[in-house]
Design a protein around this motif. Structure first.
Motif, PDB file in Angstrom:
ATOM      1  N   THR A   1     -42.427 -15.676 -16.214  1.00 25.65           N
ATOM      2  CA  THR A   1     -42.151 -14.927 -17.436  1.00 25.65           C
ATOM      3  C   THR A   1     -42.643 -13.498 -17.291  1.00 25.65           C
ATOM      4  O   THR A   1     -43.820 -13.276 -16.976  1.00 25.65           O
TER       5      THR A   1
ATOM      6  N   THR B   1     -37.431 -21.921 -14.404  1.00 23.18           N
ATOM      7  CA  THR B   1     -36.921 -20.947 -15.368  1.00 23.18           C
ATOM      8  C   THR B   1     -37.608 -19.613 -15.161  1.00 23.18           C
ATOM      9  O   THR B   1     -38.844 -19.535 -15.116  1.00 23.18           O
TER      10      THR B   1
ATOM     11  N   SER C   1     -37.692 -15.792 -16.927  1.00 15.40           N
ATOM     12  CA  SER C   1     -37.304 -15.122 -18.160  1.00 15.40           C
ATOM     13  C   SER C   1     -37.838 -13.704 -18.174  1.00 15.40           C
ATOM     14  O   SER C   1     -39.035 -13.481 -17.941  1.00 15.40           O
TER      15      SER C   1
ATOM     16  N   VAL D   1     -32.764 -21.713 -14.172  1.00 17.21           N
ATOM     17  CA  VAL D   1     -32.214 -20.890 -15.246  1.00 17.21           C
ATOM     18  C   VAL D   1     -32.846 -19.506 -15.180  1.00 17.21           C
ATOM     19  O   VAL D   1     -34.076 -19.381 -15.139  1.00 17.21           O
TER      20      VAL D   1
ATOM     21  N   VAL E   1     -32.997 -16.025 -17.310  1.00 21.01           N
ATOM     22  CA  VAL E   1     -32.728 -15.526 -18.655  1.00 21.01           C
ATOM     23  C   VAL E   1     -33.001 -14.027 -18.706  1.00 21.01           C
ATOM     24  O   VAL E   1     -34.125 -13.589 -18.437  1.00 21.01           O
TER      25      VAL E   1
ATOM     26  N   ASN F   1     -33.262 -11.470 -21.394  1.00 16.58           N
ATOM     27  CA  ASN F   1     -33.312 -11.191 -22.824  1.00 16.58           C
ATOM     28  C   ASN F   1     -32.906  -9.762 -23.136  1.00 16.58           C
ATOM     29  O   ASN F   1     -32.417  -9.478 -24.229  1.00 16.58           O
TER      30      ASN F   1
ATOM     31  N   GLU G   1     -27.823 -21.354 -13.535  1.00 16.43           N
ATOM     32  CA  GLU G   1     -27.443 -20.701 -14.784  1.00 16.43           C
ATOM     33  C   GLU G   1     -28.095 -19.344 -14.987  1.00 16.43           C
ATOM     34  O   GLU G   1     -29.281 -19.160 -14.732  1.00 16.43           O
TER      35      GLU G   1
ATOM     36  N   VAL H   1     -28.488 -16.803 -18.296  1.00 14.42           N
ATOM     37  CA  VAL H   1     -28.326 -16.669 -19.743  1.00 14.42           C
ATOM     38  C   VAL H   1     -28.585 -15.216 -20.102  1.00 14.42           C
ATOM     39  O   VAL H   1     -29.630 -14.660 -19.744  1.00 14.42           O
ATOM     40  N   ALA H   2     -27.617 -14.580 -20.793  1.00 14.40           N
ATOM     41  CA  ALA H   2     -27.766 -13.150 -21.056  1.00 14.40           C
ATOM     42  C   ALA H   2     -26.913 -12.726 -22.243  1.00 14.40           C
ATOM     43  O   ALA H   2     -25.979 -13.424 -22.655  1.00 14.40           O
ATOM     44  N   GLU H   3     -27.242 -11.542 -22.768  1.00 15.27           N
ATOM     45  CA  GLU H   3     -26.410 -10.870 -23.755  1.00 15.27           C
ATOM     46  C   GLU H   3     -26.043  -9.475 -23.304  1.00 15.27           C
ATOM     47  O   GLU H   3     -25.323  -8.764 -24.003  1.00 15.27           O
TER      48      GLU H   3
ATOM     49  N   THR I   1     -24.028 -18.294 -19.172  1.00 20.53           N
ATOM     50  CA  THR I   1     -24.126 -18.703 -20.570  1.00 20.53           C
ATOM     51  C   THR I   1     -24.306 -17.471 -21.440  1.00 20.53           C
ATOM     52  O   THR I   1     -25.242 -16.681 -21.232  1.00 20.53           O
TER      53      THR I   1
ATOM     54  N   LEU J   1     -28.551 -15.820 -26.292  1.00 13.49           N
ATOM     55  CA  LEU J   1     -29.912 -16.318 -26.146  1.00 13.49           C
ATOM     56  C   LEU J   1     -30.249 -17.354 -27.197  1.00 13.49           C
ATOM     57  O   LEU J   1     -31.332 -17.918 -27.185  1.00 13.49           O
TER      58      LEU J   1
END
Length: 745
Positions: free
Chosen positions: A492, A517, A519, A545, A547, A549, A589, A591-593, A608, A611
């Motif tokens: 993280t 994971t 992040s 995963v 991520v 953010n 995977e 995961v994002a915006e 994906t 969030l």
């Protein structure tokens, strides 16, 4: 007290020698009291006042048989008191009411004899007690004061000291030099029991030859040396009890093969304390303090138990032995260093406190449920090994530099290595492994600047970069550092994060994620936006995963490419000429915006969108002209909440390439069922969408749907759960295109 059993005739003769001494020839027994010094002859009784003056030197002469002399009932002044060397057995008894005051030396060195001191002896010059097999006992309330050097024992013959008992006061202004069988009893495991006060204004040395067995010393009172105390015996030393203390103004040293035990609230202290012996030091519910430093250099062991403590400005372990800190504390206000090949264990309840914590050499430190705190910096260097297990924790309120090539492991629930400052791996080949509930936590930053330095996050391990994660800021092109994140692990970055390249840094960072994971709370810069060097970064994602953010960007060195002017060395392999950055994605995977790089979903990966799974989200492409490619075995994951509310991949300003056979995974949320005919307009938006809509697989809630279809219309990919009638298709597609354009705006 050993006494001559037969009290035969008492005969003494006082003769004034030419040298001015008073000579006493004690044949059997002599009794000196406050009234008169009397003698008995073999043929009768004769009484004479033989008391010397303060100017007289008392000399006990050689005689043919054993004798005993009792001094009682007053104060006796003399210049000195001397027994002739090798005088046959002459027992000396000084009673409680007697005081022998000497302006000069007190020398008592007969053959096998007993010296029982109940009263007091004052000697004004260098003195000697003991020769051959002699027993010396100073009883409760007695006092021996020597204003010079006191030698107890003899290198040629054995001398035994039976002990100090119950309230004894032994005061020595000079130094004590015990060279043989010293401070021991008649037996080889005898006892020196100091229950009163022993004061040495200079030095005390306790020594015994290895060939003569083990000495047993017990200190239950106060022992003080104005200079130093040295134990070079091969035996046992006990300092025990609330009233016990052993203190030296200069230094206290253990140099023999001792078993040195401090227990039951006893106290040991000196300006410097040195444990040099191959024996054992045991501190149990007691304390050892150093005014300057405490050093452990021997091959023996040091054990602290039951609330024991060691404290000094500097505490140093540079031994080849072991140290066990169990429910006890070691405090070093200036520096605590563990080096040599010391094996230290800090067990549950054990605490290390310091302002500078250092593990060096080939030492091995196991924080096994215990705690270590540094209010300043800390370091792990050379080939030191560090293991945190069973909830063991190290907290550093400053920078933590790790450069060791040893084994560095954080394992077990609540085990944690924490630094408020920079947590830096700056050694070549330094590797830290985190697993099974363990945590590596850098509050200010985590950075890996050593070539081939690495953090390995195994199953259950966690790494947290709270304020910043720099990856590597290594200045040299040859510096390549990495993180390996495996199944069940977690990484993280809670704030800003960059993998490489701040300022003029030219190093390379590789993040290998095969599981777990990762992040990133804010935008991840694969290289730093403020970099001016030729940094490189590669994020290899094959499992787990990832991520974003806050999105992801290339940074100052742009997209990954090669440059012949850059040389990272032969060991860099395919990355030898690497510059810039990329995500090499082959599985699992993201995961994002927001994504501001070219993204190639080349393997079995799943992109994906969003969030959160509670409301519709949009993933936007922030890099003009960028390309998103999705292979036949890869997928895109979107949540659907209603006919008009669903996640969207918006790659406007760029291109989306969809290979034949690729997959779109729709998850229906909040009870939505899509029972009626519906078309989801603009699930993918781009300036250009390249692909065959008929070759796209649509999954709903994990099930491949044979009656759901994709359509690509003017930069919009739409999904329907029915096949429109041919007559209506053209009008529908025109409407969909118009809606898609409006949605993009």
């Amino acid at each position: 007290m050993t006494r001559i059993p037969a009290l035969l005739c008492v005969c003494a003769l006082a003769v004034s020698a030419s040298f001015g001494a008073t000579l006493y020839n004690v044949v059997r027994t002599g009794s000196w009291n406050s009234d008169i010094w009397s003698t008995d002859s073999t043929s009768g009784t004769a009484t004479a006042d033989l008391r010397p003056t303060s100017a007289d030197a008392i000399v006990l002469l050689t005689h043919s048989g054993g004798a005993a002399l009792t001094i009682s009932g007053g104060t006796y002044n003399a210049a000195s008191f001397v027994t002739a060397l090798s005088l046959p057995r002459t027992d000396l008894f000084i009673s409680t009411d007697a005081s022998l005051v000497l302006g000069g030396a007190f020398t008592y060195q007969p053959l096998t004899s007993t010296f029982d001191l109940y009263g007091s002896v004052y000697a004004g010059a260098t003195s000697n007690v003991g020769r051959n097999d002699m027993r010396f006992t100073v009883y409760e309330g007695a006092l021996l004061t020597v204003s010079g050097h006191l030698t107890i024992g003899n290198t040629r013959t054995r001398t035994t000291i039976s002990g100090m008992v119950e309230g004894t006061n032994l005061t020595i202004s000079g130094s004590v030099n015990n060279t043989n069988y010293t401070w021991t009893n008649v037996t080889e495991t005898g006892t020196l029991s100091a229950r009163g006060t022993m004061v040495f204004n200079s030095t005390w040395t306790e020594a015994t030859t290895a060939t003569q067995g083990s000495a047993l010393t017990t200190i239950a009172g106060t022992v003080t040396a104005g200079s130093s105390i040295t134990f070079s015996t091969t035996g046992e030393v006990y300092v025990e009890g609330t009233s016990a203390s052993l203190c030296a103004t200069s230094f206290l040293a253990l140099t023999g093969n001792n078993v040195f035990t401090v227990r039951n609230n006893a106290r040991v202290g000196a300006s410097t304390v040195s444990f040099e012996s191959p024996g054992a030091v045991k501190i149990d519910n007691a304390s050892v303090a150093g005014g300057t430093w405490i050093a452990v250099t021997g091959a023996g062991s040091v054990t602290l138990t039951n609330g024991a403590s060691i404290s000094a400005p500097t505490v140093s372990f540079a031994s080849t032995g072991t140290v066990v800190v169990g429910d006890s504390t070691i405090t070093a206000d200036t520096r605590l260093a563990v080096g040599g090949s010391t094996a230290m264990t800090v067990a549950a309840g054990g605490v290390l406190n310091t302002s500078s914590l250092t593990f060096v050499g080939a030492s091995s430190v196991y924080v096994d449920g215990g705690r270590a705190y540094s209010t300043g910096a800390a370091s792990v260097a050379d080939s030191a090994n560090l293991t945190l297990t069973n909830g063991g924790q190290i907290s550093v309120s400053g920078n933590l530099a790790i450069s060791s090539k040893g084994d560095l492991l954080i394992s077990g629930s609540n085990s944690r290595l924490y630094a408020t400052g920079e947590l830096q791996l700056n050694g070549a080949g330094t590797t830290v492994t985190v697993e099974n509930g363990g945590t590596l936590w850098g509050k200010y930053t985590i950075r890996l600047d050593g070539d081939n330095s690495k953090i390995v996050i195994e199953d259950g391990g966690k790494v947290v970069a709270e304020d910043r994660f720099y990856g590597t800021r290594g200045s040299a092109q040859s510096v390549i550092a990495s993180i390996d994140l495996k199944d069940g692990g977690a990484f993280t970055a809670s704030a800003g994060a960059w993998l490489a390249g701040q300022g003029t840094a030219n190093g390379m960072f590789i993040f290998n994620q095969t599981g777990g994971t990762a992040s990133f709370a804010q935008t991840l810069g694969l290289t730093h936006t403020l970099g001016t060097g030729v940094a490189a970064a590669v994020y290899n994602l094959s499992g787990g995963v990832l991520v974003f953010n806050g999105g992801v960007t290339y940074g100052s060195t742009g997209e990954y490419h090669t440059d012949e002017a850059v040389d990272r060395g032969e060991d860099a392999g395919q990355y030898r000429n690497a510059v810039g950055s990329k995500i090499d994605w082959t599985g699992d995977e993201i995961v994002a915006e927001s994504v501001s790089i070219n993204l190639d979903n080349a393997g079995t990966g799943l992109l994906t969108v969003g969030l959160s799974s509670t409301s519709a989200k949009t993933l936007t492409a922030g890099l003009a002209g960028s390309i998103y490619t999705q292979s036949a075995t890869a997928g895109l994951g979107l949540d659907v909440f209603s006919d008009t509310s669903f996640d969207v991949l918006d790659w406007s300003g760029g291109t989306v390439v969809l290979e034949d056979g690729t997959n779109i995974y729709l998850t229906l949320r909040n009870g939505y069922s899509a029972d009626d005919e519906v078309t989801f307009v603009g699930m993918i938006l781009a300036d250009s969408i390249v692909g065959n809509a008929d070759a796209i697989n649509i999954y709903v809630n994990g099930v491949l749907m044979s009656d759901w279809y994709a359509q690509i219309v003017n930069g919009s990919l739409n999904v329907s759960n029915f096949i429109p009638e041919p007559a209506a298709a053209a009008a529908l597609f025109g409407l969909l295109a118009l809606l898609a354009v409006r949605r993009r705006r």
